[in-house]
Design a protein around this motif. Structure first.
Motif, PDB file in Angstrom:
ATOM      1  N   SER A  67       0.918  -1.260  -0.064  1.00  0.00           N
ATOM      2  CA  SER A  67       0.004  -0.112  -0.038  1.00  0.00           C
ATOM      3  C   SER A  67       0.746   1.212   0.108  1.00  0.00           C
ATOM      4  O   SER A  67       0.683   2.220  -1.003  1.00  0.00           O
ATOM      5  CB  SER A  67      -1.003  -0.052   1.152  1.00  0.00           C
ATOM      6  OG  SER A  67      -1.742   1.047   1.167  1.00  0.00           O
ATOM      7  N   ASP A  68       1.966   1.278   0.900  1.00  0.00           N
ATOM      8  CA  ASP A  68       2.832   2.487   0.875  1.00  0.00           C
ATOM      9  C   ASP A  68       3.606   2.291  -0.424  1.00  0.00           C
ATOM     10  O   ASP A  68       3.668   3.657  -0.900  1.00  0.00           O
ATOM     11  CB  ASP A  68       4.021   2.028   1.992  1.00  0.00           C
ATOM     12  CG  ASP A  68       3.307   2.431   3.402  1.00  0.00           C
ATOM     13  OD1 ASP A  68       2.103   3.070   3.358  1.00  0.00           O
ATOM     14  OD2 ASP A  68       4.032   2.038   4.231  1.00  0.00           O
ATOM     15  N   LEU A  69       3.976   1.653  -1.045  1.00  0.00           N
ATOM     16  CA  LEU A  69       4.728   1.520  -2.221  1.00  0.00           C
ATOM     17  C   LEU A  69       3.884   2.032  -3.442  1.00  0.00           C
ATOM     18  O   LEU A  69       4.194   2.976  -4.350  1.00  0.00           O
ATOM     19  CB  LEU A  69       5.184   0.227  -2.744  1.00  0.00           C
ATOM     20  CG  LEU A  69       6.180  -0.200  -1.947  1.00  0.00           C
ATOM     21  CD1 LEU A  69       6.681  -1.842  -2.540  1.00  0.00           C
ATOM     22  CD2 LEU A  69       7.853   0.508  -2.153  1.00  0.00           C
ATOM     23  N   VAL A  70       2.553   1.670  -3.263  1.00  0.00           N
ATOM     24  CA  VAL A  70       1.627   1.781  -4.606  1.00  0.00           C
ATOM     25  C   VAL A  70       1.174   3.658  -4.124  1.00  0.00           C
ATOM     26  O   VAL A  70       1.159   4.173  -5.157  1.00  0.00           O
ATOM     27  CB  VAL A  70       0.193   1.202  -4.364  1.00  0.00           C
ATOM     28  CG1 VAL A  70      -0.833   1.702  -5.049  1.00  0.00           C
ATOM     29  CG2 VAL A  70       0.670  -0.187  -4.924  1.00  0.00           C
ATOM     30  N   GLY A  71       1.081   3.799  -2.991  1.00  0.00           N
ATOM     31  CA  GLY A  71       0.661   5.575  -2.431  1.00  0.00           C
ATOM     32  C   GLY A  71       1.850   6.354  -3.006  1.00  0.00           C
ATOM     33  O   GLY A  71       1.591   7.361  -3.531  1.00  0.00           O
TER      34      GLY A  71
END
Length: 146
Positions: free
Chosen positions: A123-127
């Motif tokens: 989620s952090d990487l995508v965000g």
């Protein structure tokens, strides 16, 4: 006396023939023993092992056939709803099953936590990448309650 002599001669002749036949029988028996294939002790043990193995396999085959028949009958009864599975186990077997279940539950819990951590990293990487995703779908895919 002549008769006695004749009888004595006849007895002697019969005894002589009997000795000859006994010697012939003895020689024939010895020759039969000599030409008979001799089995070593190892051969005999091997053949005995084969016989025991054959007998054991026959016993197992009978038991397997009976088990297969009983299993088929039970499966048919369970599938048709005429019978419910009823399993009885010894306390030792029950404890072993509990231990296995507890271990599996722990492994599942650890895997769920690892998946949640991985989902957070993704989620952090995508965000941070600027890619827009449907958060509800992403959360449902990694939700340990689902």
């Amino acid at each position: 006396r002549a008769r006695k002599k004749q009888a004595s001669a006849k007895v002697e002749s019969i005894e002589s023939k009997a000795r000859t036949q006994a010697e012939l029988s003895s020689r024939l028996l010895q020759e039969a023993k000599d030409i008979r294939p001799a089995l070593t002790k190892a051969d005999i043990e091997y053949f005995n092992l084969l016989e025991r193995t054959r007998n054991q396999c026959q016993t197992w085959e009978k038991g397997l056939a009976e088990l297969q028949l009983n299993t088929d009958l039970m499966a048919e009864q369970i599938e048709s709803g005429r019978m419910e599975a009823n399993i009885s186990m010894s306390p030792f077997a029950m404890e072993r099953c509990r231990t296995i279940l507890d271990s599996n539950a722990k492994t599942i819990k650890e895997n769920e936590l690892q998946m949640q951590e991985t989902a957070a990293v993704i989620s952090d990487l995508v965000g941070n990448s600027g890619v827009v995703i449907d958060k509800a779908i992403f959360d449902n895919a990694y939700d340990s309650g689902q």
